[in-house]
Design a protein around this motif. Structure first.
Motif, short mmCIF file in Angstrom:
data_model
loop_
_atom_site.label_atom_id
_atom_site.label_comp_id
_atom_site.label_asym_id
_atom_site.label_seq_id
_atom_site.Cartn_x
_atom_site.Cartn_y
_atom_site.Cartn_z
N GLN A 12 0.83 -1.21 0.00
CA GLN A 12 0.00 0.00 0.00
C GLN A 12 0.87 1.26 0.00
OE1 GLN A 12 -3.96 0.74 1.99
NE2 GLN A 12 -2.60 1.46 3.61
N LEU A 44 -4.40 -4.24 -6.14
CA LEU A 44 -4.52 -2.97 -5.40
C LEU A 44 -4.16 -1.78 -6.29
CD1 LEU A 44 -5.21 -1.70 -2.68
CD2 LEU A 44 -2.82 -1.93 -2.01
N THR A 46 -4.51 -1.60 -9.50
CA THR A 46 -5.62 -1.38 -10.44
C THR A 46 -6.76 -0.63 -9.75
OG1 THR A 46 -5.04 -3.45 -11.51
CG2 THR A 46 -7.21 -2.55 -12.04
N LEU A 47 -7.07 -1.05 -8.54
CA LEU A 47 -8.14 -0.39 -7.80
C LEU A 47 -7.81 1.09 -7.57
CD1 LEU A 47 -10.79 -0.68 -5.99
CD2 LEU A 47 -9.20 -0.81 -4.09
N SER A 50 -8.24 3.15 -10.61
CA SER A 50 -9.67 3.44 -10.85
C SER A 50 -10.16 4.54 -9.92
CB SER A 50 -10.52 2.19 -10.62
OG SER A 50 -10.12 1.15 -11.47
N LEU A 51 -9.74 4.49 -8.68
CA LEU A 51 -10.16 5.53 -7.73
C LEU A 51 -9.59 6.89 -8.13
CD1 LEU A 51 -9.77 3.54 -4.38
CD2 LEU A 51 -11.89 4.59 -5.19
N GLY A 53 -8.96 7.79 -11.01
CA GLY A 53 -9.56 8.21 -12.28
C GLY A 53 -11.01 8.63 -12.16
N MET A 54 -11.54 8.63 -10.95
CA MET A 54 -12.94 9.06 -10.81
C MET A 54 -13.03 10.53 -11.23
SD MET A 54 -14.17 7.32 -7.27
CE MET A 54 -15.89 7.72 -7.44
N PRO A 55 -13.99 10.82 -12.11
CA PRO A 55 -14.03 12.19 -12.64
C PRO A 55 -14.42 13.23 -11.60
CG PRO A 55 -15.96 10.96 -13.36
CD PRO A 55 -15.08 9.99 -12.62
N LEU B 115 -17.50 2.04 -14.79
CA LEU B 115 -16.63 1.75 -13.65
C LEU B 115 -16.69 2.88 -12.64
CD1 LEU B 115 -14.54 -0.03 -12.27
CD2 LEU B 115 -12.78 1.10 -13.61
N SER B 116 -16.71 4.12 -13.18
CA SER B 116 -16.77 5.27 -12.29
C SER B 116 -18.07 5.27 -11.49
CB SER B 116 -16.65 6.53 -13.15
OG SER B 116 -16.96 7.64 -12.39
N MET B 119 -17.91 2.56 -9.01
CA MET B 119 -17.03 2.93 -7.90
C MET B 119 -17.77 3.83 -6.91
SD MET B 119 -14.02 2.34 -6.86
CE MET B 119 -12.83 1.99 -8.14
N GLN B 120 -18.56 4.76 -7.44
CA GLN B 120 -19.33 5.63 -6.55
C GLN B 120 -20.33 4.79 -5.74
OE1 GLN B 120 -18.99 8.82 -5.69
NE2 GLN B 120 -20.73 8.65 -4.29
N LEU B 123 -18.47 3.00 -3.11
CA LEU B 123 -18.11 3.94 -2.03
C LEU B 123 -19.27 4.09 -1.03
CD1 LEU B 123 -16.30 7.08 -3.52
CD2 LEU B 123 -15.46 5.56 -1.73
N VAL B 134 -10.76 7.52 1.81
CA VAL B 134 -10.62 7.28 0.36
C VAL B 134 -10.76 8.59 -0.41
CG1 VAL B 134 -11.69 6.13 -1.64
CG2 VAL B 134 -11.42 4.88 0.50
N LEU B 162 -7.46 3.08 5.41
CA LEU B 162 -7.33 3.09 3.95
C LEU B 162 -7.25 1.67 3.41
CD1 LEU B 162 -7.21 5.25 1.78
CD2 LEU B 162 -4.75 5.44 2.16
N TYR B 163 -6.50 0.85 4.13
CA TYR B 163 -6.34 -0.53 3.68
C TYR B 163 -7.68 -1.26 3.74
CZ TYR B 163 -4.79 -5.26 3.12
OH TYR B 163 -4.65 -6.53 2.64
N ARG B 166 -10.12 -0.05 1.07
CA ARG B 166 -9.81 -0.56 -0.28
C ARG B 166 -10.19 -2.02 -0.41
NH1 ARG B 166 -3.97 2.52 -0.43
NH2 ARG B 166 -4.58 4.29 -1.72
N LEU B 169 -13.91 -2.11 -0.88
CA LEU B 169 -14.28 -1.65 -2.23
C LEU B 169 -13.99 -2.73 -3.26
CD1 LEU B 169 -12.96 2.05 -2.19
CD2 LEU B 169 -15.34 1.29 -2.23
N GLN B 170 -12.81 -3.33 -3.09
CA GLN B 170 -12.39 -4.41 -4.01
C GLN B 170 -13.43 -5.53 -4.02
OE1 GLN B 170 -9.87 -4.83 -6.40
NE2 GLN B 170 -8.21 -5.18 -4.98
N HIS B 179 -14.62 -5.43 -11.42
CA HIS B 179 -13.17 -5.40 -11.18
C HIS B 179 -12.55 -6.76 -11.41
CE1 HIS B 179 -9.68 -3.40 -9.14
NE2 HIS B 179 -10.24 -2.43 -9.81
#
Lengths: 254, 179
Positions: A12, A44, A46-47, A50-51, A53-55, B115-116, B119-120, B123, B134, B162-163, B166, B169-170, B179
Protein backbone atom coordinates in the motif's frame (compact mmCIF):
# COMPACT_ATOMS: atom_id res chain seq x y z
CA UNK A 1 -3.93 -15.45 2.17
CA UNK A 2 -0.60 -16.35 3.60
CA UNK A 3 1.06 -12.99 3.16
CA UNK A 4 2.54 -11.41 6.26
CA UNK A 5 0.43 -8.28 7.04
CA UNK A 6 3.57 -6.11 7.11
CA UNK A 7 3.91 -6.71 3.36
CA UNK A 8 0.35 -5.54 2.76
CA UNK A 9 1.35 -2.31 4.43
CA UNK A 10 4.45 -2.02 2.25
CA UNK A 11 2.46 -2.73 -0.91
CA UNK A 12 0.00 0.00 0.00
CA UNK A 13 2.75 2.45 0.92
CA UNK A 14 4.51 1.84 -2.41
CA UNK A 15 1.36 2.33 -4.46
CA UNK A 16 0.61 5.50 -2.48
CA UNK A 17 4.14 6.77 -3.10
CA UNK A 18 4.91 6.86 0.58
CA UNK A 19 7.66 4.29 0.94
CA UNK A 20 11.30 4.87 1.87
CA UNK A 21 14.30 3.26 0.17
CA UNK A 22 14.84 0.56 2.78
CA UNK A 23 11.19 -0.45 2.71
CA UNK A 24 11.20 -0.43 -1.08
CA UNK A 25 14.11 -2.86 -1.20
CA UNK A 26 12.41 -5.10 1.32
CA UNK A 27 9.22 -5.08 -0.74
CA UNK A 28 11.04 -5.79 -4.00
CA UNK A 29 12.75 -8.81 -2.45
CA UNK A 30 9.44 -10.09 -1.17
CA UNK A 31 7.63 -9.60 -4.50
CA UNK A 32 10.43 -11.33 -6.40
CA UNK A 33 9.71 -14.52 -4.45
CA UNK A 34 5.93 -14.29 -4.04
CA UNK A 35 3.49 -14.79 -6.87
CA UNK A 36 0.62 -14.15 -4.49
CA UNK A 37 2.25 -10.91 -3.38
CA UNK A 38 2.56 -9.77 -7.00
CA UNK A 39 -1.11 -10.58 -7.61
CA UNK A 40 -2.14 -8.58 -4.54
CA UNK A 41 0.06 -5.68 -5.66
CA UNK A 42 -1.46 -5.67 -9.13
CA UNK A 43 -5.02 -5.86 -7.81
CA UNK A 44 -4.52 -2.97 -5.40
CA UNK A 45 -2.73 -0.89 -8.01
CA UNK A 46 -5.62 -1.38 -10.44
CA UNK A 47 -8.14 -0.39 -7.80
CA UNK A 48 -6.16 2.73 -6.89
CA UNK A 49 -5.89 3.73 -10.54
CA UNK A 50 -9.67 3.44 -10.85
CA UNK A 51 -10.16 5.53 -7.73
CA UNK A 52 -7.71 8.16 -8.97
CA UNK A 53 -9.56 8.21 -12.28
CA UNK A 54 -12.94 9.06 -10.81
CA UNK A 55 -14.03 12.19 -12.64
CA UNK A 56 -14.25 15.53 -10.94
CA UNK A 57 -17.78 16.95 -10.97
CA UNK A 58 -18.39 20.60 -11.87
CA UNK A 59 -20.37 22.43 -9.18
CA UNK A 60 -23.62 24.04 -10.39
CA UNK A 61 -22.72 27.24 -12.24
CA UNK A 62 -24.73 29.49 -9.95
CA UNK A 63 -23.30 28.07 -6.71
CA UNK A 64 -20.41 30.51 -6.55
CA UNK A 65 -22.72 33.47 -7.01
CA UNK A 66 -25.02 32.16 -4.31
CA UNK A 67 -22.05 31.79 -1.96
CA UNK A 68 -20.73 35.24 -2.79
CA UNK A 69 -24.15 36.64 -2.17
CA UNK A 70 -24.72 34.87 1.11
CA UNK A 71 -21.34 34.82 2.79
CA UNK A 72 -21.27 37.17 5.74
CA UNK A 73 -17.91 38.72 5.00
CA UNK A 74 -17.05 41.00 7.84
CA UNK A 75 -16.39 44.56 6.93
CA UNK A 76 -13.48 46.50 8.27
CA UNK A 77 -14.36 49.03 10.97
CA UNK A 78 -15.33 52.36 9.51
CA UNK A 79 -15.48 55.86 10.92
CA UNK A 80 -18.70 56.77 12.74
CA UNK A 81 -21.49 56.59 10.18
CA UNK A 82 -23.55 59.59 9.26
CA UNK A 83 -27.26 59.88 9.87
CA UNK A 84 -28.25 58.58 6.44
CA UNK A 85 -25.90 55.61 6.72
CA UNK A 86 -27.40 54.71 10.09
CA UNK A 87 -30.92 55.04 8.73
CA UNK A 88 -30.21 52.66 5.87
CA UNK A 89 -28.00 50.20 7.69
CA UNK A 90 -30.69 47.51 8.33
CA UNK A 91 -31.26 44.94 5.60
CA UNK A 92 -34.95 45.65 5.26
CA UNK A 93 -34.36 49.38 5.04
CA UNK A 94 -31.55 48.83 2.60
CA UNK A 95 -33.83 46.77 0.47
CA UNK A 96 -36.52 49.37 0.82
CA UNK A 97 -34.08 51.96 -0.44
CA UNK A 98 -33.43 49.81 -3.46
CA UNK A 99 -37.14 49.33 -3.83
CA UNK A 100 -37.69 53.06 -4.09
CA UNK A 101 -35.06 53.19 -6.80
CA UNK A 102 -36.72 50.22 -8.46
CA UNK A 103 -40.09 51.91 -8.33
CA UNK A 104 -38.64 55.01 -9.90
CA UNK A 105 -37.12 52.91 -12.65
CA UNK A 106 -40.37 51.02 -13.05
CA UNK A 107 -42.37 54.18 -13.37
CA UNK A 108 -40.05 55.29 -16.08
CA UNK A 109 -40.25 52.05 -18.00
CA UNK A 110 -43.61 50.44 -17.63
CA UNK A 111 -46.90 51.17 -19.20
CA UNK A 112 -48.68 53.45 -16.76
CA UNK A 113 -52.07 51.75 -16.98
CA UNK A 114 -50.54 48.71 -15.31
CA UNK A 115 -49.64 50.54 -12.15
CA UNK A 116 -51.73 51.57 -9.25
CA UNK A 117 -49.51 54.20 -7.70
CA UNK A 118 -51.44 54.07 -4.44
CA UNK A 119 -50.51 50.44 -4.11
CA UNK A 120 -46.82 51.23 -3.72
CA UNK A 121 -47.26 52.24 -0.11
CA UNK A 122 -48.85 48.88 0.51
CA UNK A 123 -46.01 46.91 -1.01
CA UNK A 124 -43.22 48.89 0.51
CA UNK A 125 -43.78 47.07 3.77
CA UNK A 126 -43.24 43.77 2.02
CA UNK A 127 -39.88 44.66 0.69
CA UNK A 128 -38.02 43.36 3.69
CA UNK A 129 -39.57 39.93 3.31
CA UNK A 130 -36.94 38.86 0.86
CA UNK A 131 -33.97 40.24 2.69
CA UNK A 132 -34.94 39.52 6.24
CA UNK A 133 -36.14 36.12 7.37
CA UNK A 134 -37.93 37.49 10.43
CA UNK A 135 -40.71 38.58 8.06
CA UNK A 136 -42.29 35.27 7.17
CA UNK A 137 -44.50 35.08 4.12
CA UNK A 138 -45.73 31.85 2.56
CA UNK A 139 -43.54 30.42 -0.15
CA UNK A 140 -45.40 28.69 -2.96
CA UNK A 141 -42.55 27.19 -4.89
CA UNK A 142 -39.11 27.67 -6.30
CA UNK A 143 -37.82 26.75 -9.70
CA UNK A 144 -34.15 26.29 -10.49
CA UNK A 145 -32.55 27.35 -13.71
CA UNK A 146 -29.27 25.73 -14.61
CA UNK A 147 -28.46 26.69 -18.18
CA UNK A 148 -25.12 27.78 -19.53
CA UNK A 149 -26.55 31.25 -20.27
CA UNK A 150 -28.35 31.79 -16.98
CA UNK A 151 -28.56 29.99 -13.65
CA UNK A 152 -30.19 30.51 -10.29
CA UNK A 153 -33.63 30.38 -8.75
CA UNK A 154 -37.02 32.06 -8.96
CA UNK A 155 -39.31 31.84 -5.92
CA UNK A 156 -42.98 32.70 -5.63
CA UNK A 157 -44.20 34.10 -2.32
CA UNK A 158 -47.37 35.86 -1.30
CA UNK A 159 -48.59 38.31 1.28
CA UNK A 160 -52.33 38.85 1.14
CA UNK A 161 -53.21 39.75 -2.42
CA UNK A 162 -49.60 40.50 -3.35
CA UNK A 163 -47.61 37.87 -5.20
CA UNK A 164 -43.87 38.34 -4.92
CA UNK A 165 -41.74 36.77 -7.61
CA UNK A 166 -38.19 36.74 -6.30
CA UNK A 167 -35.50 36.37 -8.97
CA UNK A 168 -31.97 35.37 -7.89
CA UNK A 169 -30.17 34.81 -11.15
CA UNK A 170 -26.80 35.05 -12.73
CA UNK A 171 -26.58 35.47 -16.51
CA UNK A 172 -23.50 35.15 -18.64
CA UNK A 173 -25.06 37.14 -21.46
CA UNK A 174 -28.13 39.32 -21.97
CA UNK A 175 -31.22 37.29 -21.14
CA UNK A 176 -34.88 38.14 -21.58
CA UNK A 177 -37.42 36.66 -19.20
CA UNK A 178 -41.12 36.69 -20.00
CA UNK A 179 -43.49 35.97 -17.11
CA UNK A 180 -47.07 35.40 -18.22
CA UNK A 181 -49.81 35.16 -15.61
CA UNK A 182 -52.86 33.07 -16.30
CA UNK A 183 -55.37 35.35 -14.63
CA UNK A 184 -55.70 38.59 -16.56
CA UNK A 185 -57.10 40.37 -13.50
CA UNK A 186 -53.62 40.20 -11.97
CA UNK A 187 -51.75 43.41 -12.47
CA UNK A 188 -48.20 44.53 -12.14
CA UNK A 189 -47.69 46.24 -8.81
CA UNK A 190 -44.02 47.07 -8.43
CA UNK A 191 -40.41 46.14 -8.84
CA UNK A 192 -37.42 46.13 -6.49
CA UNK A 193 -33.76 45.37 -6.97
CA UNK A 194 -31.21 44.25 -4.39
CA UNK A 195 -27.45 44.53 -4.70
CA UNK A 196 -27.71 45.26 -8.37
CA UNK A 197 -29.22 47.54 -10.92
CA UNK A 198 -29.56 47.52 -14.64
CA UNK A 199 -32.48 45.16 -14.99
CA UNK A 200 -35.17 46.64 -17.18
CA UNK A 201 -38.80 45.69 -16.98
CA UNK A 202 -41.81 46.25 -19.21
CA UNK A 203 -45.35 45.34 -18.20
CA UNK A 204 -48.30 44.60 -20.43
CA UNK A 205 -51.65 42.99 -19.78
CA UNK A 206 -51.08 39.49 -18.48
CA UNK A 207 -47.32 39.53 -18.71
CA UNK A 208 -44.09 41.24 -17.83
CA UNK A 209 -40.79 41.19 -19.68
CA UNK A 210 -37.46 41.54 -17.96
CA UNK A 211 -34.05 42.07 -19.48
CA UNK A 212 -30.96 41.32 -17.44
CA UNK A 213 -27.28 40.48 -17.63
CA UNK A 214 -24.81 39.50 -14.91
CA UNK A 215 -25.62 38.69 -11.30
CA UNK A 216 -29.03 40.07 -10.35
CA UNK A 217 -31.41 39.86 -7.42
CA UNK A 218 -34.77 41.49 -7.88
CA UNK A 219 -38.44 41.04 -7.10
CA UNK A 220 -41.57 41.67 -9.09
CA UNK A 221 -44.78 42.42 -7.19
CA UNK A 222 -48.08 41.41 -8.72
CA UNK A 223 -51.49 42.22 -7.34
CA UNK A 224 -53.91 39.32 -7.35
CA UNK A 225 -57.02 41.14 -6.09
CA UNK A 226 -59.27 38.08 -5.89
CA UNK A 227 -56.47 35.99 -4.36
CA UNK A 228 -57.51 33.36 -6.86
CA UNK A 229 -55.33 30.43 -7.91
CA UNK A 230 -52.89 31.54 -10.55
CA UNK A 231 -49.97 30.27 -12.54
CA UNK A 232 -47.00 32.18 -13.80
CA UNK A 233 -45.30 30.79 -16.88
CA UNK A 234 -41.68 31.78 -17.14
CA UNK A 235 -39.77 31.71 -20.38
CA UNK A 236 -36.05 32.46 -20.45
CA UNK A 237 -34.57 33.58 -23.76
CA UNK A 238 -31.07 34.26 -25.02
CA UNK A 239 -30.00 35.04 -28.56
CA UNK A 240 -33.67 35.05 -29.59
CA UNK A 241 -34.26 31.46 -28.61
CA UNK A 242 -35.99 29.87 -25.65
CA UNK A 243 -33.43 28.29 -23.35
CA UNK A 244 -35.62 27.40 -20.36
CA UNK A 245 -39.28 27.23 -19.43
CA UNK A 246 -40.85 26.77 -16.03
CA UNK A 247 -44.05 27.41 -14.13
CA UNK A 248 -44.84 28.73 -10.68
CA UNK A 249 -48.26 28.24 -9.12
CA UNK A 250 -50.28 29.97 -6.45
CA UNK A 251 -53.33 28.23 -5.04
CA UNK A 252 -55.74 29.36 -2.37
CA UNK A 253 -54.88 26.27 -0.36
CA UNK A 254 -51.28 27.47 -0.15
CA UNK B 1 -1.52 23.03 -1.50
CA UNK B 2 -0.40 26.62 -1.14
CA UNK B 3 -0.98 27.14 2.54
CA UNK B 4 0.89 30.43 2.97
CA UNK B 5 -1.33 31.99 0.34
CA UNK B 6 -4.41 30.57 1.98
CA UNK B 7 -3.35 31.98 5.32
CA UNK B 8 -2.80 35.41 3.84
CA UNK B 9 -6.16 35.22 2.12
CA UNK B 10 -7.81 34.29 5.39
CA UNK B 11 -6.21 37.28 7.09
CA UNK B 12 -7.46 39.53 4.33
CA UNK B 13 -10.94 37.98 4.62
CA UNK B 14 -10.93 38.78 8.32
CA UNK B 15 -10.34 42.40 7.38
CA UNK B 16 -13.37 42.39 5.12
CA UNK B 17 -11.55 41.89 1.82
CA UNK B 18 -14.19 40.50 -0.54
CA UNK B 19 -11.66 39.83 -3.29
CA UNK B 20 -9.76 37.49 -0.95
CA UNK B 21 -12.99 35.69 -0.21
CA UNK B 22 -13.65 35.25 -3.91
CA UNK B 23 -10.15 33.85 -4.44
CA UNK B 24 -10.56 31.32 -1.64
CA UNK B 25 -13.95 30.39 -3.01
CA UNK B 26 -12.54 29.88 -6.50
CA UNK B 27 -9.79 27.70 -5.05
CA UNK B 28 -11.90 25.49 -2.80
CA UNK B 29 -15.42 25.48 -4.24
CA UNK B 30 -14.76 22.53 -6.55
CA UNK B 31 -12.85 20.25 -4.14
CA UNK B 32 -15.35 20.92 -1.37
CA UNK B 33 -18.30 20.24 -3.67
CA UNK B 34 -16.66 17.08 -5.01
CA UNK B 35 -15.78 15.74 -1.58
CA UNK B 36 -19.36 16.33 -0.43
CA UNK B 37 -20.72 14.75 -3.61
CA UNK B 38 -18.63 11.61 -3.11
CA UNK B 39 -19.67 11.41 0.54
CA UNK B 40 -23.37 11.91 -0.19
CA UNK B 41 -23.87 10.62 -3.73
CA UNK B 42 -26.22 13.49 -4.53
CA UNK B 43 -25.36 16.72 -6.34
CA UNK B 44 -28.21 18.57 -4.64
CA UNK B 45 -27.09 17.53 -1.16
CA UNK B 46 -23.48 18.33 -2.10
CA UNK B 47 -24.53 21.82 -3.14
CA UNK B 48 -26.30 22.41 0.17
CA UNK B 49 -23.36 21.08 2.16
CA UNK B 50 -20.94 23.24 0.15
CA UNK B 51 -23.02 26.30 1.03
CA UNK B 52 -23.00 25.35 4.70
CA UNK B 53 -19.24 24.76 4.66
CA UNK B 54 -18.40 28.17 3.22
CA UNK B 55 -20.85 29.94 5.48
CA UNK B 56 -19.27 28.20 8.49
CA UNK B 57 -15.79 29.07 7.32
CA UNK B 58 -16.59 32.72 6.91
CA UNK B 59 -18.69 32.96 10.04
CA UNK B 60 -15.77 31.60 12.03
CA UNK B 61 -12.93 33.47 10.39
CA UNK B 62 -11.78 34.69 13.77
CA UNK B 63 -11.50 31.11 15.07
CA UNK B 64 -9.08 30.02 12.35
CA UNK B 65 -5.66 29.30 13.77
CA UNK B 66 -3.04 30.11 11.12
CA UNK B 67 -0.60 27.56 12.55
CA UNK B 68 -2.85 24.90 10.94
CA UNK B 69 -3.24 24.63 7.21
CA UNK B 70 -6.40 26.10 5.79
CA UNK B 71 -7.18 23.12 3.55
CA UNK B 72 -7.18 20.75 6.51
CA UNK B 73 -9.64 23.03 8.30
CA UNK B 74 -12.06 23.37 5.37
CA UNK B 75 -11.85 19.68 4.43
CA UNK B 76 -12.55 18.70 8.04
CA UNK B 77 -15.62 20.95 8.04
CA UNK B 78 -16.70 19.45 4.71
CA UNK B 79 -16.46 15.85 5.90
CA UNK B 80 -18.08 16.64 9.25
CA UNK B 81 -20.93 18.50 7.58
CA UNK B 82 -21.39 15.62 5.13
CA UNK B 83 -21.57 13.13 7.99
CA UNK B 84 -24.02 15.41 9.82
CA UNK B 85 -26.11 15.51 6.66
CA UNK B 86 -26.07 11.71 6.47
CA UNK B 87 -27.17 11.56 10.11
CA UNK B 88 -29.93 14.08 9.49
CA UNK B 89 -31.23 12.08 6.56
CA UNK B 90 -30.77 8.70 8.30
CA UNK B 91 -28.22 7.58 5.75
CA UNK B 92 -25.31 7.16 8.12
CA UNK B 93 -25.12 3.39 7.79
CA UNK B 94 -23.29 1.96 4.84
CA UNK B 95 -25.88 1.17 2.22
CA UNK B 96 -25.98 -2.45 1.16
CA UNK B 97 -26.27 -2.51 -2.58
CA UNK B 98 -27.02 1.17 -2.95
CA UNK B 99 -27.48 1.65 -6.63
CA UNK B 100 -29.52 4.80 -6.66
CA UNK B 101 -27.25 6.67 -9.00
CA UNK B 102 -25.56 3.68 -10.46
CA UNK B 103 -28.04 1.71 -12.47
CA UNK B 104 -26.41 0.34 -15.58
CA UNK B 105 -26.23 3.09 -18.12
CA UNK B 106 -27.05 2.77 -21.77
CA UNK B 107 -25.21 -0.01 -23.51
CA UNK B 108 -23.16 2.37 -25.55
CA UNK B 109 -21.86 4.05 -22.40
CA UNK B 110 -18.12 3.80 -22.13
CA UNK B 111 -16.83 1.15 -19.74
CA UNK B 112 -14.83 3.67 -17.73
CA UNK B 113 -18.03 5.61 -17.13
CA UNK B 114 -19.63 2.42 -15.82
CA UNK B 115 -16.63 1.75 -13.65
CA UNK B 116 -16.77 5.27 -12.29
CA UNK B 117 -20.45 4.91 -11.46
CA UNK B 118 -19.80 1.47 -10.02
CA UNK B 119 -17.03 2.93 -7.90
CA UNK B 120 -19.33 5.63 -6.55
CA UNK B 121 -21.91 2.95 -5.71
CA UNK B 122 -19.22 0.88 -4.01
CA UNK B 123 -18.11 3.94 -2.03
CA UNK B 124 -21.65 4.26 -0.69
CA UNK B 125 -21.49 0.71 0.67
CA UNK B 126 -18.62 1.46 3.05
CA UNK B 127 -18.99 3.45 6.24
CA UNK B 128 -18.53 7.24 6.13
CA UNK B 129 -15.27 6.95 8.12
CA UNK B 130 -13.76 4.70 5.47
CA UNK B 131 -15.28 6.76 2.66
CA UNK B 132 -13.66 9.88 4.08
CA UNK B 133 -10.11 8.49 3.93
CA UNK B 134 -10.62 7.28 0.36
CA UNK B 135 -11.93 10.69 -0.70
CA UNK B 136 -9.06 12.51 0.97
CA UNK B 137 -6.50 10.21 -0.61
CA UNK B 138 -7.84 9.71 -4.11
CA UNK B 139 -10.00 12.74 -4.78
CA UNK B 140 -8.22 15.45 -2.84
CA UNK B 141 -4.73 14.00 -3.20
CA UNK B 142 -3.80 14.19 0.48
CA UNK B 143 -0.82 12.33 1.94
CA UNK B 144 -1.15 10.06 5.00
CA UNK B 145 0.11 12.90 7.16
CA UNK B 146 -2.38 15.38 5.67
CA UNK B 147 -5.27 12.92 6.10
CA UNK B 148 -4.18 12.46 9.69
CA UNK B 149 -4.29 16.26 10.14
CA UNK B 150 -7.72 16.64 8.53
CA UNK B 151 -9.35 13.78 10.43
CA UNK B 152 -7.34 14.31 13.60
CA UNK B 153 -6.40 10.64 13.83
CA UNK B 154 -2.93 9.00 13.99
CA UNK B 155 -1.20 8.18 10.72
CA UNK B 156 -1.27 4.51 11.65
CA UNK B 157 -5.07 4.66 11.80
CA UNK B 158 -5.13 6.40 8.42
CA UNK B 159 -3.16 3.54 6.87
CA UNK B 160 -5.30 0.83 8.40
CA UNK B 161 -8.57 2.59 7.48
CA UNK B 162 -7.33 3.09 3.95
CA UNK B 163 -6.34 -0.53 3.68
CA UNK B 164 -9.68 -1.82 5.00
CA UNK B 165 -11.63 0.62 2.84
CA UNK B 166 -9.81 -0.56 -0.28
CA UNK B 167 -10.37 -4.20 0.62
CA UNK B 168 -14.09 -3.57 1.03
CA UNK B 169 -14.28 -1.65 -2.23
CA UNK B 170 -12.39 -4.41 -4.01
CA UNK B 171 -14.83 -7.02 -2.72
CA UNK B 172 -17.88 -5.01 -3.72
CA UNK B 173 -16.55 -4.30 -7.20
CA UNK B 174 -15.65 -7.94 -7.70
CA UNK B 175 -19.12 -9.04 -6.56
CA UNK B 176 -20.64 -6.66 -9.09
CA UNK B 177 -18.33 -7.82 -11.83
CA UNK B 178 -16.68 -4.45 -12.19
CA UNK B 179 -13.17 -5.40 -11.18
Amino acid sequence: MTIDPKYFELIQADIDGQINDAEKTKLENFLADSEEGRAVYEELETLCRSLDGMPSIEPPPHLRHVLLNEAPVKTAPRPTPGLLQRLFSGPALGYAGMFVAGVALTLALVDSDQISRGAFDEVTGLVGTIADSQFVVPEHGTISVDESEVAGTVTLRSAGPILIVDFDLSARQPVEIVAEYSDKTIWFNGFAQLESSGTSIAAETGAIKLNMDGKRRYAVYLNNPGMRPATIDLQFMADDRVIHEAQLSFSEAD
Amino acid sequence: MSEPDDTRLMERCSNGDRQAFETLLARYEKPVFNAAYRMLNSPDDARDVTQTVFLKVFEHLDQYDPKYRFFSWIYRITLNESINWLKKTNRLDALEGDTADTASGPEQEASNQQLSEGMQAALMTISPDYRAVVILKHLLGCSYQEISEVLEIPEKTVKSRLYTARQLLQETLTERGLH
